[in-house]
Motif scaffolding. Structure first.
Motif, short mmCIF file in Angstrom:
data_model
loop_
_atom_site.label_atom_id
_atom_site.label_comp_id
_atom_site.label_asym_id
_atom_site.label_seq_id
_atom_site.Cartn_x
_atom_site.Cartn_y
_atom_site.Cartn_z
N ARG A 190 0.80 -1.23 0.00
CA ARG A 190 0.00 0.00 0.00
C ARG A 190 0.82 1.28 0.00
NH1 ARG A 190 -3.11 -3.67 2.82
NH2 ARG A 190 -5.26 -3.85 2.05
N VAL A 211 -5.21 -2.86 -6.19
CA VAL A 211 -5.87 -1.71 -5.57
C VAL A 211 -7.33 -2.10 -5.39
CG1 VAL A 211 -6.38 0.74 -5.66
CG2 VAL A 211 -4.25 -0.11 -6.67
N SER A 215 -7.98 4.67 -2.88
CA SER A 215 -6.53 4.84 -2.73
C SER A 215 -6.14 6.29 -2.92
CB SER A 215 -5.81 3.96 -3.77
OG SER A 215 -4.41 4.21 -3.75
N GLU A 216 -5.06 6.65 -2.28
CA GLU A 216 -4.51 8.00 -2.48
C GLU A 216 -3.82 8.12 -3.82
OE1 GLU A 216 -0.72 8.87 -0.29
OE2 GLU A 216 -1.14 6.92 0.65
#
Length: 279
Positions: A190, A211, A215-216
């Protein structure tokens, strides 16, 4: 199974996708979701063991190899795109069994398949490295002996199973690459530091990143880290189940129909799946 030249073309196209850049490989759970994803313009698809299991009212990991092979044939037949098989741990305890099952998976027409090092035993969740390597070698031999261009993905499950050991994960992925894996995959990564470390450690072999939640990172961010392909695991299936469960629970608990507000159009779905004359 599709005719042989179609299978070969899909496999060649799939390998080419791994040669450069970064691509999304979403995970449909049934033929209908595969057909829709193809319509959206994706270049390849991957099965999801969890999504397929839930479709059959089973928990992830509880499908038999015979059921999975039927599922793979359905998915290959549902789309013209290359399909990567989530083949779990090969459905066998020994390398010979893995090889036998991989040969059967190749016969379904899949363009790629993954073998993971999870044991399914919570007490000892990940296989010893020598045993895991032998299983990758067995899968490689089975693919080669079949004269197939099927792409082999080696999976290290440490992070996915709660073992936050980056050094061991990298050691495993490097060993799987040496044993014949074409693509490497460590679900559960991550952070940027972990992702970039794995990409650098197995280069020039391509890396798959999972993913499965918000998510960033954008796809552009992930590509900049050197990742070659991005899958979503059971996330699309969970999203579909989430909408269904919310609507059904509202019916059951409140007798209300508000949960249908975001339902897909029946006309749109019929148009998607209606057989064309001469098809």
């Amino acid at each position: 199974m599709p005719v042989s030249h179609d299978v070969s073309a899909r496999r060649r196209a799939f390998r080419q996708l791994h040669a450069s850049g970064c691509f999304l490989i979403p995970n449909p759970w049934d033929p209908g979701s595969a057909r829709y994803l193809e319509q959206l313009g994706f270049k390849a698809l991957a099965t999801t063991s969890s999504g397929a299991a839930w479709r059959h009212a089973k928990a992830d990991g509880q499908m038999r190899v015979e059921e999975v092979l039927v599922h793979l044939r359905e998915m290959v037949a549902a789309t013209t795109l290359p399909v990567n098989a989530d083949f779990e741990a090969g459905f066998a305890d020994d390398p010979e069994g893995v090889a036998r099952n991989v040969r059967l998976a190749v016969e379904t027409g899949v363009a790629g398949l993954s073998i993971e090092d999870a044991t399914g035993d919570p007490a000892v969740p990940v296989r010893d490295l020598p045993a895991a390597v032998e299983r990758i070698r067995a899968a490689r031999r089975a693919i080669d002996e079949a004269g197939s261009e099927t792409l082999l993905v080696g999976r290290a499950e440490n992070f996915w199973l709660g073992r936050q050991d980056l050094d061991d994960t990298i050691r495993r992925l490097q060993a799987y690459a040496e044993a014949g894996a074409d693509c490497l995959y460590a679900p559960g990564l991550r952070t940027r530091a972990h992702i970039e470390a794995v990409v650098a450690a197995v280069a020039p072999k391509p890396v798959n990143l999972l993913v499965g939640a918000a998510s960033e990172f954008s796809l552009r961010d992930i590509e900049a880290m050197g990742v070659r392909r991005v899958s979503v695991g059971g996330a699309l299936a969970r999203s579909a189940w989430g909408g269904f469960m919310r609507a059904a629970q509202m019916l059951a608990s409140e007798g209300r129909f508000d949960g249908f507000a975001d339902a897909a159009s029946g006309a749109e779905l019929n148009a998607l799946f209606r057989e064309r004359p001469g098809a």
